[in-house]
Design an enzyme around this catalytic site. Sequence first.
Site, PDB file in Angstrom:
ATOM      1  CB  VAL A 164      17.455  -3.504 -16.653  1.00  0.00           C
ATOM      2  CG1 VAL A 164      16.785  -3.128 -17.955  1.00  0.00           C
ATOM      3  CG2 VAL A 164      17.123  -4.923 -16.249  1.00  0.00           C
ATOM      4  CE1 TYR A 165      18.541  -8.134 -13.719  1.00  0.00           C
ATOM      5  CE2 TYR A 165      20.463  -9.561 -13.697  1.00  0.00           C
ATOM      6  CZ  TYR A 165      19.093  -9.401 -13.720  1.00  0.00           C
ATOM      7  OH  TYR A 165      18.285 -10.509 -13.749  1.00  0.00           O
ATOM      8  CB  SER A 166      23.894  -1.959 -11.626  1.00  0.00           C
ATOM      9  OG  SER A 166      23.626  -2.408 -10.322  1.00  0.00           O
TER      10      SER A 166
END
Length: 347
Positions: free
Chosen positions: A61-63
Amino acid sequence: MEYRRSGASGLVLPALGFGAGTFGGRGELFAAWGDTDVAAARRLVDICLEAGVTLFDTADVYSDGASEEVLGAALRGRRDRVLISTKAGLPTGPGPDEAGTGRARLVRAVEAALRRLGTEHIDLFQLHAFDAQTPVEETLAALDDLVRAGKIRYLGASNFAGWQLMKSLAAADRNGRTRYVAHQVYYSLVGRDYEWELMPLARDQGVGALVWSPLGWGRLTGHIRRGAPLPAGSRLHATAAAGPPVADERLYRVVDALDELAAETGHAVPQLALAWLLTRPTVTGVIVGARNEAQLRQNLGALAVTLTPEQLARLDAASATTPPYPRYPYHRLPDFARLDPPLAGAQ
């Protein structure tokens, strides 16, 4: 660099790991965290490796996956020198098959992470949150299959409640599945909830803690002071609502204590906050982030800090809070009456 085993496992991790949440800069929240591109990421990786930092942590989900892509590109050509940790389980889209930890979702998530990272295996794969709608037996069976297939080396969890982690560990033991050996948790001088239930559980079950946001969501960077507005460049302007809340008076009490120690020792406030965490029971490693070289080098300086028992006690006292029920009111009982060893600074 100091290296520690994660709980009772054979996984050896550096005391400080690097969090790649600032890589990619895609989306409103993560753009506020940072927008490190591949060239800048390679330089940060260079500095980490020079210091003995071998663990690099990210998540799908990071970036929106860009963090994994940038990290994979930055590590190209030196994969055998590092450990990669990533996570899945939080929603990555609106569809019913884009969240949770069911078998199909986990298989797709691991395959996608391997592709973005440009690697054949993930050293530590962690569930980013507990999925109450999927039986733990299904989740554990899927993860065990991925371990046996060689796509994952070790398993961990993140942000689990005590009962969720214990239920998963018990099911793994009962069914002969691969166990979680790490739990990535929020823990800091302004966020000590980890101590009341999860730390005793980790002691008992042999699960190492990997700490995220060790500077209290950017509040212990040394730039926030009593009676002063947030600095213009602080990312708290854009991200505070998404992070763990902290009462102002408690924050200022901790910052005051850190300022006193900084004056005494010559170390920076964030270095002292990180050094305190590295002394805590069950903590295997602390994940630090950085948007630039200066921030990274300052954070790595925590490894050179040695706090005396008296200095640790002062930080314990400044950051202590009354524990929640059922710890309260029985936390003052003598050691022989407690279910677990007392924790420093508990009041």
